[in-house]
Write a protein that holds these residues in place. Sequence first.
Motif, PDB file in Angstrom:
ATOM      1  N   CYS A 106       9.654 179.573  82.521  1.00 15.70           N
ATOM      2  CA  CYS A 106      11.147 179.377  82.023  1.00 15.70           C
ATOM      3  C   CYS A 106      12.174 180.219  82.996  1.00 15.70           C
ATOM      4  CB  CYS A 106      11.405 179.836  80.669  1.00 15.70           C
ATOM      5  SG  CYS A 106      13.367 179.409  80.336  1.00 15.70           S
ATOM      6  N   MET A 108      15.388 180.882  82.891  1.00 15.55           N
ATOM      7  CA  MET A 108      16.191 181.170  82.049  1.00 15.55           C
ATOM      8  C   MET A 108      16.723 183.084  82.327  1.00 15.55           C
ATOM      9  SD  MET A 108      18.190 179.035  81.037  1.00 15.55           S
ATOM     10  CE  MET A 108      19.486 180.014  80.248  1.00 15.55           C
ATOM     11  N   GLN A 112      20.264 183.666  83.448  1.00 14.19           N
ATOM     12  CA  GLN A 112      21.216 184.550  82.508  1.00 14.19           C
ATOM     13  C   GLN A 112      21.853 185.921  83.323  1.00 14.19           C
ATOM     14  OE1 GLN A 112      21.223 184.318  78.659  1.00 14.19           O
ATOM     15  NE2 GLN A 112      23.147 185.342  79.052  1.00 14.19           N
ATOM     16  N   ILE A 120      25.447 181.276  76.863  1.00 17.86           N
ATOM     17  CA  ILE A 120      24.779 180.132  77.199  1.00 17.86           C
ATOM     18  C   ILE A 120      24.221 179.825  75.659  1.00 17.86           C
ATOM     19  CG2 ILE A 120      22.359 179.343  77.862  1.00 17.86           C
ATOM     20  CD1 ILE A 120      22.732 181.134  80.296  1.00 17.86           C
ATOM     21  N   HIS A 123      19.314 175.251  76.710  1.00 16.53           N
ATOM     22  CA  HIS A 123      19.265 174.801  78.176  1.00 16.53           C
ATOM     23  C   HIS A 123      17.698 173.959  78.127  1.00 16.53           C
ATOM     24  CE1 HIS A 123      16.135 177.794  77.552  1.00 16.53           C
ATOM     25  NE2 HIS A 123      15.287 177.113  78.575  1.00 16.53           N
TER      26      HIS A 123
END
Length: 137
Positions: A106, A108, A112, A120, A123
């Motif tokens: 992932c 993210m 981030q 956020i 996603h």
Amino acid sequence: MKLQEALEKLKSQGYKTTAKRQDILAYFDETDGYRTAKDLLQHMEPTYKGISFDTLYRNLHLFDEVGILETTELNGEKHFRITCTHHHHHHFICKDCGKTKEIDVCPMNEVQNSLGNYAIEGHKFEIYGLCPVCQDA
């Protein structure tokens, strides 16, 4: 999410689990990958003569809203698959056959860090291409 779990979720949200809805969900439970409303219509027509796209789209939209199906767009058309709830992951999606392969990585954490103080809320990360079978075809 398996068929029984999907039906329970539908019931718990106050919706009826009709034979037609069970058959729609069974179709997605048994297929590997994303499928279109047209694929579903071809599957359902032999059993439900004269079934309309409107009926199917209403149910597909409901299942998406309730969280039973997840959607993506491929080649300008909405595609659906049964939601996977057992762990966080993303997908490689074949643009020809709709088959999916889970991706456990992932992005993210990096995203981030790049967005700093942005909030956020969710996603979706998908990679599109051709599976080995479709590449050989």
